[in-house]
Design an enzyme around this catalytic site. Structure first.
Site, PDB file in Angstrom:
ATOM      1  CG  ASP A  50      -2.150   0.899   0.979  1.00 60.36           C
ATOM      2  OD1 ASP A  50      -2.396   1.298  -0.189  1.00 60.36           O
ATOM      3  OD2 ASP A  50      -2.851   1.212   1.955  1.00 60.36           O
TER       4      ASP A  50
ATOM      5  CE1 TYR B  13      -0.371   8.149   4.335  1.00 59.77           C
ATOM      6  CE2 TYR B  13       1.726   9.309   4.338  1.00 59.77           C
ATOM      7  CZ  TYR B  13       0.486   9.055   4.907  1.00 59.77           C
ATOM      8  OH  TYR B  13       0.139   9.722   6.068  1.00 59.77           O
TER       9      TYR B  13
ATOM     10  CG  HIS C 226      -4.324  10.428   3.101  1.00 62.99           C
ATOM     11  ND1 HIS C 226      -5.386  10.298   3.972  1.00 62.99           N
ATOM     12  CD2 HIS C 226      -3.464   9.411   3.409  1.00 62.99           C
ATOM     13  CE1 HIS C 226      -5.170   9.251   4.767  1.00 62.99           C
ATOM     14  NE2 HIS C 226      -4.028   8.701   4.446  1.00 62.99           N
TER      15      HIS C 226
ATOM     16  NE  ARG D 271       5.033  13.004  11.340  1.00 60.60           N
ATOM     17  CZ  ARG D 271       4.352  12.143  10.585  1.00 60.60           C
ATOM     18  NH1 ARG D 271       4.066  10.952  11.041  1.00 60.60           N
ATOM     19  NH2 ARG D 271       3.980  12.465   9.362  1.00 60.60           N
TER      20      ARG D 271
ATOM     21  CD  GLU E 269      -6.311   4.577   5.090  1.00 61.35           C
ATOM     22  OE1 GLU E 269      -5.636   3.835   4.340  1.00 61.35           O
ATOM     23  OE2 GLU E 269      -5.807   5.306   5.972  1.00 61.35           O
TER      24      GLU E 269
ATOM     25  CD  GLU F 133      -5.593   2.900   0.127  1.00 63.67           C
ATOM     26  OE1 GLU F 133      -4.841   2.270  -0.661  1.00 63.67           O
ATOM     27  OE2 GLU F 133      -5.395   2.985   1.345  1.00 63.67           O
TER      28      GLU F 133
ATOM     29  CG  ASP G  72      -5.661   0.267   4.113  1.00 64.50           C
ATOM     30  OD1 ASP G  72      -5.727  -0.808   4.720  1.00 64.50           O
ATOM     31  OD2 ASP G  72      -4.748   1.108   4.286  1.00 64.50           O
TER      32      ASP G  72
ATOM     33  NE  ARG H 120      -7.815   6.186  10.121  1.00 67.91           N
ATOM     34  CZ  ARG H 120      -7.128   6.030   8.996  1.00 67.91           C
ATOM     35  NH1 ARG H 120      -5.865   5.633   9.040  1.00 67.91           N
ATOM     36  NH2 ARG H 120      -7.684   6.276   7.836  1.00 67.91           N
TER      37      ARG H 120
ATOM     38  CD  GLN I  55      -2.944   4.494  11.060  1.00 73.79           C
ATOM     39  OE1 GLN I  55      -4.175   4.485  10.991  1.00 73.79           O
ATOM     40  NE2 GLN I  55      -2.179   5.030  10.133  1.00 73.79           N
TER      41      GLN I  55
ATOM     42  CE1 TYR J  88       3.397   7.408  12.715  1.00 72.87           C
ATOM     43  CE2 TYR J  88       2.365   7.345  14.882  1.00 72.87           C
ATOM     44  CZ  TYR J  88       3.045   8.031  13.897  1.00 72.87           C
ATOM     45  OH  TYR J  88       3.385   9.339  14.097  1.00 72.87           O
TER      46      TYR J  88
ATOM     47  CE  LYS K 287      -3.392   2.003   7.686  1.00 72.33           C
ATOM     48  NZ  LYS K 287      -4.197   2.890   6.856  1.00 72.33           N
TER      49      LYS K 287
ATOM     50  CB  THR L 237      -7.637  -4.990   2.270  1.00 71.92           C
ATOM     51  OG1 THR L 237      -6.641  -4.780   3.271  1.00 71.92           O
ATOM     52  CG2 THR L 237      -7.500  -3.928   1.191  1.00 71.92           C
TER      53      THR L 237
ATOM     54  CB  THR M  17      -6.264   7.636   1.953  1.00 67.92           C
ATOM     55  OG1 THR M  17      -6.182   6.538   2.829  1.00 67.92           O
ATOM     56  CG2 THR M  17      -7.620   8.311   2.076  1.00 67.92           C
TER      57      THR M  17
ATOM     58  CD  GLU N 167      -7.512  12.447   5.024  1.00 70.44           C
ATOM     59  OE1 GLU N 167      -7.154  13.251   4.157  1.00 70.44           O
ATOM     60  OE2 GLU N 167      -7.758  11.242   4.771  1.00 70.44           O
TER      61      GLU N 167
HETATM   62 CA    CA Z   1      -4.001   2.918   3.080  1.00 75.55          CA
END
Ligand code: CA
Length: 437
Positions: free
Chosen positions: A138, A140, A145, A154, A210, A212, A244, A248, A251, A255, A264, A268, A370, A384
């Site tokens: 996967d 990004y 996104h 962050r 997500e 995608e 996906d 959260r 995650q 992560y 994840k 899927t 995403t 988001e």
């Molecule tokens: Ca993804």
């Protein structure tokens, strides 16, 4: 790069009447592949092509293609219970089959009896995963996104400095990929509640989708032999929809430092239909970078990429809660985004994935990551859309969502439109959340 040719002529209609209905995802100009059998039967799974509301059973056409070697070889590969054999033949086979089918399915074609006898109503078919997916990666690729999510995780450094140079990805898990209609059980996982002193194992409370696209690989490359960007698209069979599913809360805790893992890999969902790069030829657009961004390294750049390296595909995610379903309320659109806004292209994904010699194989799946547009309402995930679970969105009937509830059905769809060409669609990738054990 696939060319626009006679199969894309917007004036073409089919003797399969439902293919000519305005708004059909599968007009004659599309011809997406799928794997199916009659619902409730024990028939072997086999390959077919979508046309209007029907599936054309490709295993019943061998006699009609006798004498046309390339088409006969492609049709023989379609007797397998997955598209891998056809994918392995490379773009020439899919292109020859597309032209052959286009000529025989168009209005006014002669000798249609064999094809008419090979039609199965989609409403009476069970659709399976289109390929044996050996490996799943996967990416990004949406900078919108990546920036929006980075801001939540962050705030001090939303976009890491490597993003504009490296098509970021992680290796996903192929075993839990399911086809549209998948029931997704809310996963348990280790998470750290806000203010807690130690983590807990419990059902995720921040389950998300997500939006995608999936890229299905055609012919592979040998281990140790990178695919140059000029030839990257010759190794791509086509595109599907991909959700996906993401926990959260799991995650956020797991992560760092190695990226997504159990947040994840529990499920899927992909669409059963694979839209070929041939079908997408009319919707190619230039791939662009803004002046402030660095030019990609040479192995990720090419004249063809800049000329027509992106694809103008509109993606949409819709949601139907259990209450909406009970009251026969139609699914509500959560967001729309455009794949043309993607920061990295499909060719760049393939070239980068193999630059170290990594071998791709027929049926391998690359997620695009995403897809979110530049505007907040174009967010391809609830994370988001709800600003990290702080601003609820309202559903018809007054329900509110920060993240997914049990019973929620998430429906992805996508289509391409351009003046002067027939609109084509991707069908759906739908999945329903069921309660944790
Ligand atoms: Ca993804």
């Amino acid at each position: 790069m696939r060319q626009i040719d006679a199969t894309h002529d917007p004036g073409l209609t089919s003797w399969v009447g439902s293919a000519n209905r305005p708004g059909s995802d599968f007009p004659l100009q599309n011809l997406p592949f799928a794997v199916f059998r009659r619902a409730g039967s024990r028939e072997p799974l086999r390959c077919g092509v979508g046309i209007g509301d029907e599936i054309l059973d490709l295993t019943m056409l061998g006699a009609a293609a006798r004498g046309d070697g390339e088409v006969a070889e492609a049709l023989a590969a379609c007797a397998a219970p997955a598209l891998n054999e056809l994918m392995a033949l490379g773009p020439g086979a899919a292109r020859a089959l597309r032209h052959w089918l286009s000529r025989r399915l168009r209005a006014g074609a002669g000798q249609t009896e064999a094809l008419a006898a090979a039609l199965v109503a989609q409403s009476q078919a069970e659709l399976a995963l289109p390929a044996r997916i050996g490996d799943y990666t996967d990416f990004y690729t949406s900078i919108h996104h990546a920036t929006a999510v980075g801001r939540l995780f962050r705030p001090e450094q939303p976009l890491l400095p490597n993003y504009r140079w490296v098509p970021i990805a992680y290796h996903g898990r192929a075993s839990s990929i399911g086809v549209s209609g998948q029931q997704v059980r809310r996963p348990h996982g280790q998470l750290m509640p806000r203010g807690a002193e130690r983590p807990q194992l419990r059902a995720s409370e921040r389950l998300d989708y997500e939006l995608e696209l999936g890229v299905l690989i055609g012919a592979g490359n040998a281990l140790g032999e990178p695919i140059p960007i000029e030839r990257a698209e010759a190794h791509v069979f086509g595109l599907c929809l991909l959700n996906d599913w993401s926990a959260r809360d799991v995650q956020a805790w797991e992560y760092q430092p190695l990226g997504p893992f159990l947040a994840k890999n529990f499920a899927t969902t992909i669409s059963p239909w694979v839209v070929t790069l041939e079908a997408l030829a009319p919707f190619r657009v230039p791939w662009r970078r803004s002046e402030e961004d660095p030019a990609p390294l040479a192995y990720l750049d090419s004249p063809a990429l800049r000329e027509l390296g992106a694809i103008d595909i509109t993606l949409e995610v819709a949601l139907e809660s259990a209450a909406m379903r009970a009251h026969a309320v139609a699914p509500v659109r959560m967001a729309q985004a455009g794949f043309r806004d993607s920061y990295w292209s499909i060719a760049q994904m393939v070239a980068h994935h193999t630059v170290n010699g990594c071998n791709l194989q027929p049926g391998d799946l690359l997620g695009t990551g995403t897809q979110s547009g530049p505007r907040p309402e174009q967010a391809g995930s609830l994370l988001e859309l709800t600003a990290g679970g702080t601003r609820a969105v309202s559903l018809p009937g007054g329900e509110q969502r920060l993240f997914l509830a049990d019973g929620d059905r998430v429906i992805l769809s996508a289509w391409c439109e351009r003046p002067g060409f027939a609109r084509i669609g991707f069908g759906q990738a739908a999945g329903t959340v069921v309660a944790a054990d």
